[in-house]
Design an enzyme around this catalytic site. Structure first.
Site, PDB file in Angstrom:
ATOM      1  N   CYS A 109       0.766  -1.560   0.272  1.00 40.90           N
ATOM      2  CA  CYS A 109       0.033  -0.397  -0.150  1.00 40.90           C
ATOM      3  C   CYS A 109       0.745   0.879  -0.169  1.00 40.90           C
ATOM      4  CB  CYS A 109      -1.021  -0.077   1.489  1.00 40.90           C
ATOM      5  SG  CYS A 109      -2.076   1.278   0.996  1.00 40.90           S
ATOM      6  N   HIS A 212      -3.441  -5.030   0.735  1.00 40.96           N
ATOM      7  CA  HIS A 212      -2.992  -5.705   2.202  1.00 40.96           C
ATOM      8  C   HIS A 212      -3.549  -7.133   2.016  1.00 40.96           C
ATOM      9  CE1 HIS A 212      -2.475  -1.463   3.996  1.00 40.96           C
ATOM     10  NE2 HIS A 212      -3.521  -0.984   3.257  1.00 40.96           N
ATOM     11  N   GLU A 214      -1.088  -8.443   4.586  1.00 38.47           N
ATOM     12  CA  GLU A 214      -1.062  -9.043   5.649  1.00 38.47           C
ATOM     13  C   GLU A 214      -2.801  -9.511   5.938  1.00 38.47           C
ATOM     14  OE1 GLU A 214      -0.800  -6.219   4.243  1.00 38.47           O
ATOM     15  OE2 GLU A 214      -2.383  -4.945   6.123  1.00 38.47           O
TER      16      GLU A 214
END
Ligand code: MN
Length: 245
Positions: A109, A212, A214
């Site tokens: 990001c 994202h 994660e």
């Protein structure tokens, strides 16, 4: 020894000092991906950067606020979000030095935007104002779930990782790459043409994603794959360096 992965962090001002903080989704994804995560703090003078480069086998540039447009020669537009001068300064220097040393880099990001700017590219300060016919990219509700489709080029790291041409990813950004940085290629776009992933075209390992992984990895193991892939590359490089010594 497991690879050690440095993670950049954000800061929050308090009445007495400031917090260095990082969402634990990054920490968990790196740990589950097979590495030892360490957080690289924001120290104002940046003297610690060399010390951390001695320790880490790879660096994840994490998400967060907007990069100051002064880094690509623009004044801010009204829609620019929050910026952090100290974080920008540390991360720019950290990127340049890590890149020179050939330390593998994974930008997520803001991290993708930062590495693109550091390599001479620039970004839209606000896609909703600056990109005609742009779709929604700013899901504020739950980024552990997918939000929009991306189209992945087959000759790319991202395709090697996911083995898919189309992937539903989350999205929590209001900025995006405009001019591509040096020695980078675009490897994924959303249906409206917004750049969603890049990788290096030279012998350095640089991977950047606008989404994202994660956060999605909390619910979906598939999104641990980019971390495993990155950490494998860091581990291979670590072994090669050991052999050379
Ligand atoms: Mn998006």
């Amino acid at each position: 020894m497991k690879p050690v992965i440095g993670l950049t962090c954000s800061s929050e001002d308090l009445v007495n000092g400031s917090l260095n903080k990082l969402n634990d989704t990054y920490i968990n994804a790196v740990y589950k991906g097979g590495a030892t995560p360490i957080i690289i703090p924001i120290l104002k003078n940046g003297e610690h950067i060399e010390d951390y480069l001695e320790i880490v086998d790879g660096i994840v540039f994490t998400g967060g606020g907007d990069v100051s447009p002064l880094y690509f020669g623009e004044d801010p537009i009204n829609e620019l979000g929050q910026i952090d001068y100290d974080r920008d300064l540390i991360e720019m220097a950290l990127f340049q030095k890590a890149y020179e040393k050939g330390i593998p880099i994974f930008g997520i990001c803001r991290g993708l935007q930062l590495l693109n700017i550091a390599l001479g590219g620039d970004i839209y300060q606000d896609i909703y104002i600056q990109v005609p016919n742009v779709q929604g990219h700013t899901c504020m509700h739950n980024i552990q779930e997918g939000y929009h489709v991306i189209n992945i080029l087959e000759d790319s790291i991202l395709y090697d990782i996911f083995k898919k041409n189309k992937l539903v990813v989350n999205s929590q950004h209001h900025q995006a790459i405009r001019k591509l940085g040096d020695n980078l290629k675009i490897t994924a776009r959303s249906n409206d043409g917004v750049i969603e992933a890049v990788e290096s075209t030279n012998n350095k390992f640089v991977l950047g994603v606008q989404f994202h992984p994660e956060a999605m990895a909390v619910k979906y193991d598939e999104f641990l794959k980019p971390f495993r892939y990155f950490i494998d590359r860091c581990e291979n490089l670590q072994q090669n360096i050991c052999l050379l010594k």
